[in-house]
Design an enzyme around this catalytic site. Structure first.
Site, short mmCIF file in Angstrom:
data_model
loop_
_atom_site.label_atom_id
_atom_site.label_comp_id
_atom_site.label_asym_id
_atom_site.label_seq_id
_atom_site.Cartn_x
_atom_site.Cartn_y
_atom_site.Cartn_z
N THR A 45 0.83 -1.22 0.00
CA THR A 45 0.00 0.00 0.00
C THR A 45 0.86 1.27 0.00
O THR A 45 0.34 2.36 -0.20
CB THR A 45 -0.94 0.06 1.23
OG1 THR A 45 -0.16 0.03 2.43
CG2 THR A 45 -1.92 -1.09 1.23
N LEU A 71 13.20 -10.44 8.26
CA LEU A 71 13.91 -9.17 8.15
C LEU A 71 15.28 -9.37 7.52
O LEU A 71 15.84 -10.47 7.56
CB LEU A 71 14.06 -8.55 9.54
CG LEU A 71 12.74 -8.26 10.29
CD1 LEU A 71 13.04 -7.66 11.64
CD2 LEU A 71 11.83 -7.36 9.47
N ALA A 126 2.84 1.05 16.78
CA ALA A 126 1.81 2.01 16.38
C ALA A 126 0.47 1.29 16.33
O ALA A 126 0.11 0.67 15.34
CB ALA A 126 2.15 2.61 15.02
N TYR A 157 -8.34 -5.81 11.13
CA TYR A 157 -7.48 -4.72 11.61
C TYR A 157 -7.60 -4.56 13.13
O TYR A 157 -6.59 -4.58 13.84
CB TYR A 157 -7.85 -3.42 10.90
CG TYR A 157 -6.99 -2.24 11.26
CD1 TYR A 157 -5.62 -2.24 10.99
CD2 TYR A 157 -7.53 -1.11 11.86
CE1 TYR A 157 -4.82 -1.15 11.31
CE2 TYR A 157 -6.74 -0.02 12.18
CZ TYR A 157 -5.39 -0.04 11.91
OH TYR A 157 -4.60 1.04 12.24
N TYR A 171 6.56 -9.08 25.29
CA TYR A 171 8.02 -8.90 25.15
C TYR A 171 8.56 -7.97 26.23
O TYR A 171 9.68 -8.14 26.71
CB TYR A 171 8.36 -8.38 23.76
CG TYR A 171 8.60 -9.51 22.77
CD1 TYR A 171 9.89 -9.86 22.37
CD2 TYR A 171 7.54 -10.26 22.27
CE1 TYR A 171 10.12 -10.91 21.49
CE2 TYR A 171 7.75 -11.31 21.39
CZ TYR A 171 9.04 -11.63 21.00
OH TYR A 171 9.26 -12.68 20.15
N THR A 187 -6.06 10.39 11.46
CA THR A 187 -4.96 11.26 11.02
C THR A 187 -5.15 11.59 9.54
O THR A 187 -5.63 10.75 8.77
CB THR A 187 -3.61 10.55 11.23
OG1 THR A 187 -3.53 10.08 12.58
CG2 THR A 187 -2.45 11.48 10.96
#
Length: 322
Positions: A45, A71, A126, A157, A171, A187
């Site tokens: 996206t 990663l 976030a 979501y 964690y 936002t």
């Protein structure tokens, strides 16, 4: 209360989702402070134009990467800060890429947390106001645990972000990872996708084109809109000064959807009229953050709604004229 560091030339950041609207704005904030920033994105996206803008900084490094798949090898780098900003938050994507959203917020988030653990880095998740669902209390405070439909059309979501918060706290408790959680409220601003499907881009595009402004329901449902640079500033406050979890971040000014449509029409001097349609399932009735916790860190939003709308509309106009 401490003070935000202005010079971060000795710090290294990893920002997942760097090609996105909010993450690219956050990346630029830290690049402007002199930090070295590594950005990751798979462009599902994200926008290449955001990466092109960030690439003008010599201290920015981009790696095309799907954080779910794993990663890159960062043996030569030691990160000070890792920001988990990779998930799409656009309602139009909930139908198109629901599994990708769920995996980014679960497997992807865990991969980033593992890296933070290995590097001794401070980690920021976030999260979203959507974890409150259709809230039964108003305004929403961080202690409220939410009213979410786990099998509804938005659950890919909402629930994966709730899981990401739980993972972050696990964690923190199990491995003592230095973590932060922010819950982002609505936002808007430049770099937002024009086809994002959320209220502000929909209304601005309709107003610019002189089309009817589409109001769902009677327009009485409310939202609180935060300009993107204010939001990036709030993330900075939490990342650098925060000592609690989580933090609501956004702008507490509350507008009904009808008022929002009227304000955008008047601000842009548009000929558009308001048009009413059926309200979608699980659309929250009221949404407004209590931001007193983050304000204790010295944060307050600066950009007025009218100014933000003008800046966003100019951005959309420039995109159309390219």
């Amino acid at each position: 209360m401490g003070h935000l560091p202005m010079d971060l030339t000795d710090k290294i950041f990893l920002i997942a989702g760097a090609a996105g609207f909010v993450p690219s704005t956050v990346a630029q904030l830290y690049l402007d402070k002199g930090a070295t920033v590594y950005g990751l994105d798979n462009f599902i996206t994200g926008s290449n134009s955001n990466i092109e803008l960030l690439s003008k900084y010599e201290n920015f490094h981009f790696i095309k990467c799907d954080i779910v798949q794993g990663l890159p090898d960062f043996e030569e780098v030691k990160f000070d800060f890792i920001l988990s900003l990779a998930s799409s938050a656009s309602p139009v994507d909930f139908e198109i890429i629901p599994l990708e959203i769920m995996m980014a917020n679960s497997v992807g988030t865990q991969n980033l947390l593992e890296l933070a653990k290995d590097h001794g880095a401070r980690f920021l998740e976030a999260s979203t106001s959507e974890i409150y669902g259709d809230p039964e209390i108003h305004p929403q405070v961080e202690d409220y645990v939410g009213h979410v439909n786990p099998i509804g059309p938005r659950s890919c979501y909402d629930e994966s972000k709730r899981f990401a918060e739980a993972l972050t706290m696990t964690y923190f408790r199990k491995y003592n990872v230095d973590t932060r959680i922010v819950r982002i409220f609505n936002t808007y601003g430049p770099r937002m996708r024009p086809d994002d499907g959320r209220v502000i881009p929909n209304f601005i595009n309709q107003a610019l084109d002189g089309e009817d402004i589409t109001i769902y329901g009677d327009g009485g449902q409310t939202r609180s809109f935060c300009y993107v640079t204010d939001l990036a500033n709030a993330i900075d406050h939490v990342l650098m000064l925060g000592d609690e979890m989580p933090y609501n971040i956004g702008n507490p000014d509350e507008y009904s959807i009808k008022e929002t449509g009227e304000l955008i029409v008047s601000t842009l001097e548009s000929s558009s009229k308001l048009s009413y349609q059926e309200l979608p399932k699980d659309d929250p009735r009221r949404r407004r953050p209590d931001i007193s916790r983050v304000m204790k860190l010295g944060y307050s939003p600066k950009i007025s709604f009218e100014q933000g709308i003008k800046e966003t509309a100019n951005y959309f106009k420039n995109i159309k004229n390219r």
